[in-house]
Design a protein around this motif. Structure first.
Motif, PDB file in Angstrom:
ATOM      1  N   CYS A 175       0.838  -1.214   0.000  1.00 41.72           N
ATOM      2  CA  CYS A 175       0.000   0.000   0.000  1.00 41.72           C
ATOM      3  C   CYS A 175       0.865   1.253   0.000  1.00 41.72           C
ATOM      4  CB  CYS A 175      -0.916   0.015   1.211  1.00 41.72           C
ATOM      5  SG  CYS A 175      -2.244  -1.194   1.176  1.00 41.72           S
ATOM      6  N   MET A 210       1.037   4.142  -2.779  1.00 42.58           N
ATOM      7  CA  MET A 210       0.816   5.553  -2.480  1.00 42.58           C
ATOM      8  C   MET A 210       1.913   6.415  -3.077  1.00 42.58           C
ATOM      9  SD  MET A 210      -1.362   7.469  -1.096  1.00 42.58           S
ATOM     10  CE  MET A 210      -1.453   9.219  -0.776  1.00 42.58           C
ATOM     11  N   SER A 218     -10.589   3.553  -4.184  1.00 38.00           N
ATOM     12  CA  SER A 218     -10.290   4.691  -3.320  1.00 38.00           C
ATOM     13  C   SER A 218     -11.146   5.895  -3.682  1.00 38.00           C
ATOM     14  CB  SER A 218      -8.810   5.049  -3.411  1.00 38.00           C
ATOM     15  OG  SER A 218      -8.485   5.432  -4.729  1.00 38.00           O
TER      16      SER A 218
END
Length: 148
Positions: A60, A64, A139
């Motif tokens: 993750c 990002m 997201s």
């Protein structure tokens, strides 16, 4: 600069390149996810991973990094995110892998209470160097409306 009005539902994008190193996998695991299969070759060999793998949370974080680099390169008027609706770790990420991202905008809407702001939902799939999906997520992003 890319604003809310520039986002097109259904648009797709492919970007990013992140080379996963053993040192970084071990460092992240020692600090944030010290499970044996992230830290120890022998322990990892006894699991379904077969060898040391990156923490899903590390995947993750690497994702990002690629998302923010893309946002900055494209001068997106981003305002952060209210959260992630779904994360799936589909396949282990190993030292030596090279990751990339493909995204698709699922929806968008302008805020009624904060008209200077809009939001959008997107699906991201993270692939390794063999084009095997290793992670997916849905997201939510916040973005400025043009003119404010």
């Amino acid at each position: 600069m890319i604003f809310f009005e520039d986002i097109v539902v259904g648009s797709k994008s492919s970007f990013g390149r992140y080379e996963v190193t053993r040192e970084e996998v071990l460092e992240f695991a020692q600090k944030y996810d010290p499970q044996p299969f992230h830290l120890d070759d022998e322990a990892a060999a006894q699991t379904h991973f077969g060898r040391i793998s990156a923490s899903g949370w590390h995947t993750c974080a690497m994702t990002m990094r690629m998302l923010v680099e893309n946002m900055l390169a494209n001068k997106q008027a981003g305002l952060g995110s209210p959260g992630i609706d779904e994360i799936r770790w589909l396949k282990p990420v190993y030292p030596g892998d090279t990751l990339r991202i493909e995204t698709e905008v699922l929806s968008k809407r302008q805020s009624q209470s904060k008209p200077h702001m809009g939001s959008f939902r997107s699906q991201a799939t993270i692939y390794n160097q063999d084009d095997a999906p290793v992670m997916s997520m849905v997201s939510n992003g916040l973005i400025r409306v043009r003119g404010d």
